[in-house]
Design an enzyme around this catalytic site. Structure first.
Site, PDB file in Angstrom:
ATOM      1  N   HIS A 111       0.720  -1.224   0.197  1.00 20.46           N
ATOM      2  CA  HIS A 111       0.045   0.554   0.080  1.00 20.46           C
ATOM      3  C   HIS A 111       0.527   0.950   0.480  1.00 20.46           C
ATOM      4  O   HIS A 111       0.251   2.327   0.797  1.00 20.46           O
ATOM      5  CB  HIS A 111      -0.963  -0.116   0.829  1.00 20.46           C
ATOM      6  CG  HIS A 111      -1.376  -1.609   0.741  1.00 20.46           C
ATOM      7  ND1 HIS A 111      -2.980  -0.827   2.369  1.00 20.46           N
ATOM      8  CD2 HIS A 111      -2.069  -1.937   0.212  1.00 20.46           C
ATOM      9  CE1 HIS A 111      -3.479  -2.515   2.337  1.00 20.46           C
ATOM     10  NE2 HIS A 111      -2.974  -2.946   0.706  1.00 20.46           N
ATOM     11  N   ASN A 204      -2.242 -13.132  15.693  1.00 17.16           N
ATOM     12  CA  ASN A 204      -2.997 -12.301  15.926  1.00 17.16           C
ATOM     13  C   ASN A 204      -3.598 -12.177  17.081  1.00 17.16           C
ATOM     14  O   ASN A 204      -4.427 -13.605  17.566  1.00 17.16           O
ATOM     15  CB  ASN A 204      -4.409 -12.957  14.717  1.00 17.16           C
ATOM     16  CG  ASN A 204      -5.131 -10.947  14.570  1.00 17.16           C
ATOM     17  OD1 ASN A 204      -5.377 -10.789  15.724  1.00 17.16           O
ATOM     18  ND2 ASN A 204      -5.329 -10.249  13.584  1.00 17.16           N
ATOM     19  N   GLU A 206      -7.071 -12.003  17.857  1.00 16.36           N
ATOM     20  CA  GLU A 206      -8.504 -12.142  17.652  1.00 16.36           C
ATOM     21  C   GLU A 206      -8.494 -13.188  16.186  1.00 16.36           C
ATOM     22  O   GLU A 206      -7.276 -12.761  15.627  1.00 16.36           O
ATOM     23  CB  GLU A 206      -8.916 -11.074  17.502  1.00 16.36           C
ATOM     24  CG  GLU A 206      -9.111 -10.235  18.838  1.00 16.36           C
ATOM     25  CD  GLU A 206      -9.690  -8.942  18.320  1.00 16.36           C
ATOM     26  OE1 GLU A 206     -10.130  -8.813  17.278  1.00 16.36           O
ATOM     27  OE2 GLU A 206      -9.808  -8.194  18.803  1.00 16.36           O
TER      28      GLU A 206
HETATM   29  P1  NAD Z   1      -6.441  -3.929  10.343  1.00 20.97           P
HETATM   30  O1  NAD Z   1      -6.921  -2.723  11.071  1.00 20.97           O
HETATM   31  O2  NAD Z   1      -8.280  -4.738   9.589  1.00 20.97           O
HETATM   32  O3  NAD Z   1      -6.746  -5.521  11.527  1.00 20.97           O
HETATM   33  C1  NAD Z   1      -5.998  -5.658  12.100  1.00 20.97           C
HETATM   34  C2  NAD Z   1      -5.219  -6.422  13.067  1.00 20.97           C
HETATM   35  O4  NAD Z   1      -4.260  -6.526  13.844  1.00 20.97           O
HETATM   36  C3  NAD Z   1      -6.870  -7.013  13.229  1.00 20.97           C
HETATM   37  O5  NAD Z   1      -6.669  -8.161  13.193  1.00 20.97           O
HETATM   38  C4  NAD Z   1      -6.309  -7.257  14.808  1.00 20.97           C
HETATM   39  O6  NAD Z   1      -7.173  -7.902  15.846  1.00 20.97           O
HETATM   40  C5  NAD Z   1      -4.907  -7.603  14.860  1.00 20.97           C
HETATM   41  N1  NAD Z   1      -4.177  -7.092  16.357  1.00 20.97           N
HETATM   42  C6  NAD Z   1      -3.489  -5.881  17.172  1.00 20.97           C
HETATM   43  N2  NAD Z   1      -3.446  -5.711  17.419  1.00 20.97           N
HETATM   44  C7  NAD Z   1      -2.720  -6.243  17.459  1.00 20.97           C
HETATM   45  C8  NAD Z   1      -0.993  -6.871  17.806  1.00 20.97           C
HETATM   46  N3  NAD Z   1      -0.840  -6.200  18.955  1.00 20.97           N
HETATM   47  N4  NAD Z   1      -0.504  -7.866  17.381  1.00 20.97           N
HETATM   48  C9  NAD Z   1      -0.983  -9.017  16.727  1.00 20.97           C
HETATM   49  N5  NAD Z   1      -2.303  -8.069  15.652  1.00 20.97           N
HETATM   50  C10 NAD Z   1      -2.581  -7.524  16.199  1.00 20.97           C
HETATM   51  O7  NAD Z   1      -5.765  -4.161   9.396  1.00 20.97           O
HETATM   52  P2  NAD Z   1      -5.180  -4.615   8.170  1.00 20.97           P
HETATM   53  O8  NAD Z   1      -5.538  -6.362   7.977  1.00 20.97           O
HETATM   54  O9  NAD Z   1      -3.534  -4.119   7.872  1.00 20.97           O
HETATM   55  O10 NAD Z   1      -6.200  -3.585   7.374  1.00 20.97           O
HETATM   56  C11 NAD Z   1      -6.101  -2.538   7.280  1.00 20.97           C
HETATM   57  C12 NAD Z   1      -5.100  -1.211   5.930  1.00 20.97           C
HETATM   58  O11 NAD Z   1      -5.345   0.136   6.532  1.00 20.97           O
HETATM   59  C13 NAD Z   1      -3.980  -1.683   5.572  1.00 20.97           C
HETATM   60  O12 NAD Z   1      -4.186  -1.338   4.025  1.00 20.97           O
HETATM   61  C14 NAD Z   1      -2.978  -1.138   5.688  1.00 20.97           C
HETATM   62  O13 NAD Z   1      -2.447  -0.395   4.452  1.00 20.97           O
HETATM   63  C15 NAD Z   1      -3.398   0.005   6.537  1.00 20.97           C
HETATM   64  N6  NAD Z   1      -3.459   0.596   8.023  1.00 20.97           N
HETATM   65  C16 NAD Z   1      -1.719   0.512   7.907  1.00 20.97           C
HETATM   66  C17 NAD Z   1      -0.894   0.907   9.068  1.00 20.97           C
HETATM   67  C18 NAD Z   1       0.045   0.984   9.493  1.00 20.97           C
HETATM   68  O14 NAD Z   1       0.324   1.209   8.382  1.00 20.97           O
HETATM   69  N7  NAD Z   1       0.933   1.009  10.738  1.00 20.97           N
HETATM   70  C19 NAD Z   1      -2.152   1.433  10.129  1.00 20.97           C
HETATM   71  C20 NAD Z   1      -3.451   1.688   9.586  1.00 20.97           C
HETATM   72  C21 NAD Z   1      -3.706   0.998   8.494  1.00 20.97           C
END
Ligand code: NAD
Length: 232
Positions: A111, A204, A206
């Site tokens: 992304h 994960n 969850e």
């Molecule tokens: P999502 O927010 O949809 O899901 C996050 C997942 O992480 C959940 O299943 C949750 O249970 C799990 N989670 C929460 N805390 C955790 C931990 N400490 N350790 C392991 N797992 C944990 O995220 P996604 O699936 O990456 O999709 C979101 C979209 O948003 C992506 O396209 C991404 O590009 C973008 N995004 C990026 C960032 C970043 O760059 N850090 C942050 C937020 C979203």
């Protein structure tokens, strides 16, 4: 828990949960960014054309937040495995550059990155690690620079997708960490890896919609899960 020498090519597939312990909020769920900000206003090309200042200020906020955070022990473990198995690939949905900050090399950013800006007119991409105000995000041609990330409704980079497909189709261990796997095409990767015969692990705290297909599920955070998997 697994014997690393049994595997030759590892794919780490990471999502927002990988960065959560660094302090970067996930996008969905409790505390998720999209609960507070509507993507239609802050994260799509249409919004950028309507008012670049709103969109660029939102991304300056994201950059400033990311700069305050650091890679955690889980990023370091992935880096160590990458050193041991140089054919490993990290496929990340994250745009925060955290894997690179932990010195990982073979990182595919599905992304895009908060740390690159792009001029649509001149078709140029620039690395940019400085924080600033939206006013500083102008190209020498006079146009606005936009973050080189995939916004809602944007197409993914074809070359990155090809590399990700190639890495997944040849890996024998696929480790998914901190992704809800709801965003396509990333949502299809665990199934793809499984169909190609890789041993599939999910870290994960969850369950996710894809949990059922994993061979091993580790219900804890990214850092603890990786620690358990590789260092115990
Ligand atoms: P999502 O927010 O949809 O899901 C996050 C997942 O992480 C959940 O299943 C949750 O249970 C799990 N989670 C929460 N805390 C955790 C931990 N400490 N350790 C392991 N797992 C944990 O995220 P996604 O699936 O990456 O999709 C979101 C979209 O948003 C992506 O396209 C991404 O590009 C973008 N995004 C990026 C960032 C970043 O760059 N850090 C942050 C937020 C979203």
């Amino acid at each position: 828990m697994i014997t690393i020498s049994d595997y030759h090519k590892i794919v780490f597939f990471t999502g927002a949960g990988m960065s959560a312990e660094s302090g970067i909020p996930t996008y969905r769920g409790t505390g998720g960014i999209w609960n507070e900000y509507k993507w239609e206003k802050y994260a799509c090309q249409e919004a950028f054309l309507r008012d670049p200042s709103i969109v660029l200020n939102f991304h300056e906020l994201r950059r400033n937040e990311a700069l305050k955070c650091k890679p955690h022990a889980g990023h370091e473990i992935i880096k160590a495995i990458e050193e041991e198995k140089p054919s490993s690939t990290i496929i990340t949905q994250n745009i925060d550059g955290m894997h690179q900050r932990a010195n990982s090399v073979n990182v595919l950013e599905l992304h895009g990155s908060l740390w690159r800006m792009r001029c649509e007119t001149e078709k140029k991409v620039f690395d940019d690690f400085q924080s600033g105000t939206y006013k500083s995000r102008k190209c020498t041609c006079g146009g606005w620079l936009r973050p080189d990330i995939i916004w809602f409704d944007d197409m993914l980079d074809e070359n990155t997708i090809l590399k990700a497909n190639s890495a997944i189709s040849t890996c024998d261990l696929f480790i998914s960490i901190g992704t809800s796997a709801l965003v396509w095409p990333a949502a299809g990767y665990p199934r793809f890896a499984k169909d190609r015969g890789a041993f599939c692990i999910e870290i994960n705290p969850e369950d996710t919609e894809l949990s059922i297909l994993y061979d091993l599920k580790i219900r804890t955070t990214a850092s603890l899960g990786l620690e358990k998997l590789f260092n115990s």
